[in-house]
Design a protein around this motif. Structure first.
Motif, PDB file in Angstrom:
ATOM      1  N   ARG A  11      40.998  46.288  49.692  1.00  0.00           N
ATOM      2  CA  ARG A  11      40.451  45.193  48.881  1.00  0.00           C
ATOM      3  C   ARG A  11      41.469  44.742  47.847  1.00  0.00           C
ATOM      4  NH1 ARG A  11      35.630  47.376  45.859  1.00  0.00           N
ATOM      5  NH2 ARG A  11      35.250  45.161  45.371  1.00  0.00           N
ATOM      6  N   GLU A  12      41.459  43.446  47.544  1.00  0.00           N
ATOM      7  CA  GLU A  12      42.284  42.917  46.462  1.00  0.00           C
ATOM      8  C   GLU A  12      41.428  42.812  45.210  1.00  0.00           C
ATOM      9  OE1 GLU A  12      44.195  38.703  45.255  1.00  0.00           O
ATOM     10  OE2 GLU A  12      44.839  39.459  47.226  1.00  0.00           O
ATOM     11  N   LEU A  13      41.878  43.430  44.136  1.00  0.00           N
ATOM     12  CA  LEU A  13      41.124  43.497  42.892  1.00  0.00           C
ATOM     13  C   LEU A  13      42.022  43.151  41.718  1.00  0.00           C
ATOM     14  CD1 LEU A  13      39.471  46.955  43.642  1.00  0.00           C
ATOM     15  CD2 LEU A  13      38.265  44.762  43.691  1.00  0.00           C
ATOM     16  N   SER A  14      41.423  42.923  40.574  1.00  0.00           N
ATOM     17  CA  SER A  14      42.153  42.793  39.322  1.00  0.00           C
ATOM     18  C   SER A  14      41.529  43.739  38.317  1.00  0.00           C
ATOM     19  CB  SER A  14      42.089  41.366  38.789  1.00  0.00           C
ATOM     20  OG  SER A  14      42.821  40.476  39.614  1.00  0.00           O
ATOM     21  N   GLY A  15      42.354  44.237  37.390  1.00  0.00           N
ATOM     22  CA  GLY A  15      41.816  45.200  36.450  1.00  0.00           C
ATOM     23  C   GLY A  15      42.649  45.327  35.199  1.00  0.00           C
ATOM     24  N   ALA A  33      36.289  39.302  38.802  1.00  0.00           N
ATOM     25  CA  ALA A  33      37.176  38.356  38.118  1.00  0.00           C
ATOM     26  C   ALA A  33      38.630  38.679  38.422  1.00  0.00           C
ATOM     27  CB  ALA A  33      36.936  38.405  36.612  1.00  0.00           C
ATOM     28  N   SER A  34      39.473  37.650  38.433  1.00  0.00           N
ATOM     29  CA  SER A  34      40.906  37.828  38.647  1.00  0.00           C
ATOM     30  C   SER A  34      41.648  37.749  37.325  1.00  0.00           C
ATOM     31  CB  SER A  34      41.439  36.745  39.592  1.00  0.00           C
ATOM     32  OG  SER A  34      41.437  35.485  38.950  1.00  0.00           O
ATOM     33  N   VAL A  35      42.890  38.187  37.328  1.00  0.00           N
ATOM     34  CA  VAL A  35      43.715  38.044  36.125  1.00  0.00           C
ATOM     35  C   VAL A  35      43.832  36.577  35.742  1.00  0.00           C
ATOM     36  CG1 VAL A  35      46.014  38.397  35.143  1.00  0.00           C
ATOM     37  CG2 VAL A  35      45.012  40.162  36.598  1.00  0.00           C
ATOM     38  N   LEU A  36      44.012  35.708  36.738  1.00  0.00           N
ATOM     39  CA  LEU A  36      44.124  34.285  36.432  1.00  0.00           C
ATOM     40  C   LEU A  36      42.842  33.760  35.791  1.00  0.00           C
ATOM     41  CD1 LEU A  36      45.885  31.794  36.477  1.00  0.00           C
ATOM     42  CD2 LEU A  36      45.130  31.348  38.820  1.00  0.00           C
TER      43      LEU A  36
END
Length: 329
Positions: A11-15, A33-36
């Protein structure tokens, strides 16, 4: 706050990244939510999301694949270190001097946003080059849209910073620059951005009296130091770069601005220019480049073999045409 984009368990995640000294852990942002997304929302909202994420389960950063922290709408790369420019121009002639035009404005070129790679990704040798090089830089990420920004507005528009490695095929670059345009395939294949995005407030204590971020920068190849400089040796601040970038046009959240290569060994080509020989030699498969910056962390990429030019579709030389005017019959 440090914000990361990463892959874990397919999975692609942001943290948000917490911890130090090799014990960093990443906590996934709430709601996918993403960093962007946080860059667009602004620092106060990003802090709230980070605080919420910090209460959730985490995984060691060592167990994930770090991706470029933002999917950038555009990437501008400046050239703001005089010592770097001196070394580059002397590669063409030992007596060459930095041109007067360089001192007039913080020049940049647009590079490939689709070529961004993560902090520990392998970097293939671009097809057709035998002179692969790294470039030690820092990048800022724009946090709000604007046009014709003032210096105070630019200061407010900088969301954060990350390390930036502008991988360069020097022989391809030389041929392309002789045409009279900016670099093309010589800069097209890969740009490392990472390991994470550090919010601007985290680095404010490192500003010097002239407003520059005095971060120590170090470049190593195969564990051997080849370059060391201070980010504050640049000739323009990021705010000034952003003012110039926004002149007559728009900048948008997520846009990336590279500082340009630092001096004192920020890339191999600068050293070649000062020394008059290719020492250290160009990068080859198996070489490992590690770049670090105070407050930002480190990126480390291994060079691997890329596709051979002979295995790719050929593009021949120009078809020469008569200078006479012709009319269709």
């Amino acid at each position: 706050m440090r914000l990361a984009r990463y892959e874990h368990d397919g999975r692609e995640l942001s943290g948000v990244v917490l911890g130090d000294d090799g014990d960093e852990r990443v906590h996934a942002l709430p709601g996918g939510a993403s960093v962007l997304d946080l860059v667009v929302a602004g620092l106060p909202a990003a802090r709230d999301a980070g605080d919420e994420a910090a209460r959730e389960p985490s995984v060691p950063v060592a167990d994930v694949r770090l991706l470029p922290p933002v999917t950038a709408p555009s990437v501008r790369d400046f050239v703001t270190f005089e010592e770097h420019v001196e070394g580059m121009v002397r590669g063409g002639s030992p007596d060459a001097q930095v041109g007067a035009a360089w001192y007039e404005a913080p020049t940049f070129y647009f590079t490939n946003p689709h070529g961004l790679v993560g902090a520990h990704d392998d970097v293939p040798v671009p097809p057709g080059t035998s002179q692969l090089d790294f470039e030690l830089e820092v990048a800022c990420v724009v946090g709000r849209a604007g046009r014709d920004l003032s210096l105070p507005q630019a200061r407010e528009a900088v969301f954060g910073y990350a390390l930036f490695n502008d991988w360069s095929a020097r022989d391809l670059q030389r041929r392309e620059m002789a045409v009279g345009l900016g670099p093309c395939k010589g800069k097209d294949s890969a740009t490392t951005l990472g390991p994470w995005l550090v919010t601007a407030d985290e680095l404010e204590h490192l500003r010097d009296g002239e407003g520059f971020l005095a971060l120590e920068l170090v470049a190593q190849v195969n564990g051997e130091e080849v370059g060391r400089d201070l980010l504050s040796n640049a000739s323009w601040t990021f705010e000034e770069m952003l003012v110039y970038a926004s002149r007559g046009t728009w900048v948008r959240p997520g846009d990336v601005l590279g500082s340009g290569t630092c001096g004192n060994g920020g890339c191999l080509a600068e050293l070649w220019g000062h020394r008059g020989r290719q020492d250290p030699p160009p990068l080859v498969p198996g070489d490992v480049v590690r770049l670090s910056a105070e407050g930002l962390g480190a990126v480390e990429n291994r060079v691997v073999a890329g596709p051979a030019l002979s295995d790719l579709p050929a593009v021949g030389p120009a078809r020469r045409r008569s200078r006479e005017r012709h009319r269709r019959a």
